[in-house]
Structure formats: structure tokens, C-alpha cells
Enzyme design. Structure first.
Site, PDB file in Angstrom:
ATOM      1  N   ASP A  85       0.748  -0.858  -0.308  1.00 56.94           N
ATOM      2  CA  ASP A  85       0.282  -0.192   0.106  1.00 56.94           C
ATOM      3  C   ASP A  85       1.169   1.488   0.134  1.00 56.94           C
ATOM      4  O   ASP A  85       1.723   1.110   1.277  1.00 56.94           O
ATOM      5  CB  ASP A  85      -0.783  -0.147   1.290  1.00 56.94           C
ATOM      6  N   TYR A 170       1.065  10.862  -8.981  1.00 56.35           N
ATOM      7  CA  TYR A 170       1.466  11.862  -8.525  1.00 56.35           C
ATOM      8  C   TYR A 170       2.883  12.696  -8.859  1.00 56.35           C
ATOM      9  O   TYR A 170       3.378  13.761  -8.437  1.00 56.35           O
ATOM     10  CB  TYR A 170       1.096  11.788  -7.488  1.00 56.35           C
ATOM     11  N   ARG A 197       8.498   2.421  -3.737  1.00 54.27           N
ATOM     12  CA  ARG A 197       8.546   1.351  -4.385  1.00 54.27           C
ATOM     13  C   ARG A 197      10.175   0.254  -4.306  1.00 54.27           C
ATOM     14  O   ARG A 197       9.858  -0.821  -3.597  1.00 54.27           O
ATOM     15  CB  ARG A 197       8.015   1.190  -5.084  1.00 54.27           C
TER      16      ARG A 197
END
Ligand code: IMP
Length: 218
Positions: A85, A170, A197
Site C-alpha cells: 500500500d 502524482y 517502492r
């Protein structure tokens, strides 16, 4: 026969952009990568967690219970399910949009609309810093239990206007000072090197290699 403790890794994301980035990081892992597209379709879970970690756990647990638990005992123990997430937290907005990044403004808003809303809110706070960070929480489930969790983050600033065509979400307004560019203006490889990530999944890759080295039975 060697008994690989992570024969298959199910990367449980429905987001094609995230999957592309994750694949780019998980290149040298000792497991075959399986995606949701390789398996029977299941509905997406509702992301009700209040933190990135809670939502990563919720997604990994959900997909493992739907897709891996029905396998036989021996096979189930060798399949790991990973979910992440992530989102953007803007300091001047007390960490908003945070876990609501994918639903910010309206669930069906476009990213140009979401970025415009962030810019509008920050323009109303001219004395506040424009600092922000991307955060990524990762959870791995094996046999119904959380066996590994990690997070990654990258610090940046909200640019005054969108720039670039790469990346997703974004990225056109996420300015990364060391590159003097937004993450939309850099190559996929350069984003992977510094992104939330990239950091989180590189740690996961290291753990998978460790697990493989320590648990593989001859
Ligand atoms: P979720 O993890 O499914 O809740 O979605 C995360 C959301 O955060 C994405 O849909 C994007 O809006 C945003 N996000 C997360 N990571 C990135 C990134 O690397 N670039 C741009 N936006 C991101």
C-alpha cells in the site's frame, strides 16, 4: 530434491504501473513471480486501514486467503503472497492525502484533477513548506501468517506545476531535489533507484534471498 521455501511469489496488486515497477526491482529473486492476472479473478478488497501498513496487511491477507489457501498444504507453504500500500503524504496538509491518495478528491477523479487540488490547497498556504514523501508499506503472507513486513519512503517537494510524462499518479508534481526533476521526468530505472517502492521491494528481495539460503532443504 531441493525444497524451495518460496517457489512462487504472488504479487497481489491490480495496479499495472506498480506491477511494472515491482517487476523491475524483483529481478534476481529465487522465486517465480505470479500476478493476479495469472489467477482466477477475485473482487478487490475494501481498503479500510488507517495506515499504509494496515492496508498492505489487509490486501496481502485477503488475496492469500482467496487464492493461495485453497491450494494443498504442501504447495501452500511454498507460495508467498506480497501486497503493498502506498501513497503521498504532504507535510503542510498534515500527511494528506496519505492512505486516501488513490481516492483523493473523488474515487473517480483524474490525476490532473487530484494534482490541481493539491496545488490549490498548497497555494492557500504560501508560508508552509511544500515538502512531501511517498511511502510504500509491504507485507508478505505465508500459510495465513505475516512473515515479513517492510516500508520504503522517498522525500521530495510538491512542484508548482506538473512536469514530465513518465511514471504514474502524482509523479508529475513530485519533485525530487537530488535529481532537480520530478519523478515523471526521469527514466524508470532512475525512479526505481530512489523511490519508496524501489527501497521497499529491494529489501524484500534481500529477505527472499536470505530465506532461500536458510530454509532450502536438500
Ligand atoms: P493504493 O496503494 O492502491 O491505495 O494506491 C496508491 C496510490 O498512491 C496510487 O494510486 C497513486 O495515487 C499514489 N502513488 C503511490 N505510489 C506512487 C508513485 O510511485 N507515483 C505516483 N503516485 C503514487
Amino acid at each position: 530434491m531441493p525444497n524451495n521455501p518460496c517457489e512462487r511469489l504472488l504479487v497481489a496488486t491490480t495496479n499495472a504501473d506498480k506491477l511494472r515497477e515491482i517487476r523491475g526491482v524483483l529481478l534476481d529473486i529465487p522465486c517465480a513471480l505470479v500476478t493476479l492476472q495469472d489467477l482466477a479473478p477475485v473482487p478487490e478488497p475494501e481498503e479500510t486501514g488507517l495506515t499504509f501498513g494496515e492496508n498492505a496487511r489487509l490486501k496481502a491477507t485477503y488475496y492469500a486467503s482467496r487464492l493461495v489457501d485453497p491450494l494443498g498444504e504442501a504447495e501452500r507453504a511454498r507460495v508467498l503472497t506480497v501486497a503493498e500500500d502506498s501513497g503521498i503524504a504532504v507535510d503542510a496538509l498534515h500527511g494528506e492525502p496519505g492512505v486516501r491518495s488513490a481516492r483523493f478528491v473523488r474515487p473517480d477523479a483524474t490525476y490532473p484533477e487530484r494534482m490541481a487540488e493539491l496545488s490549490r490547497r498548497l497555494a492557500a498556504l504560501p508560508d508552509k513548506p511544500r515538502t512531501a514523501r511517498y511511502i510504500c508499506a509491504v507485507t508478505v503472507i505465508r500459510d495465513g501468517k505475516v512473515v515479513y513486513e517492510t516500508t520504503g519512503a522517498v522525500e521530495g517537494e510538491i512542484a508548482t506545476e506538473p512536469r514530465g510524462t513518465g511514471g504514474f499518479g502524482y509523479d508529475p508534481i513530485f519533485y525530487y531535489p537530488p535529481y532537480k526533476k520530478t519523478l515523471s521526468e526521469v527514466s524508470q530505472e532512475d525512479k526505481r533507484l530512489v523511490s519508496h517502492r524501489g527501497h521497499a521491494f529491494r529489501r524484500l528481495a534481500e529477505w527472499l534471498r536470505w530465506l532461500h539460503a536458510h530454509e532450502t532443504k536438500k
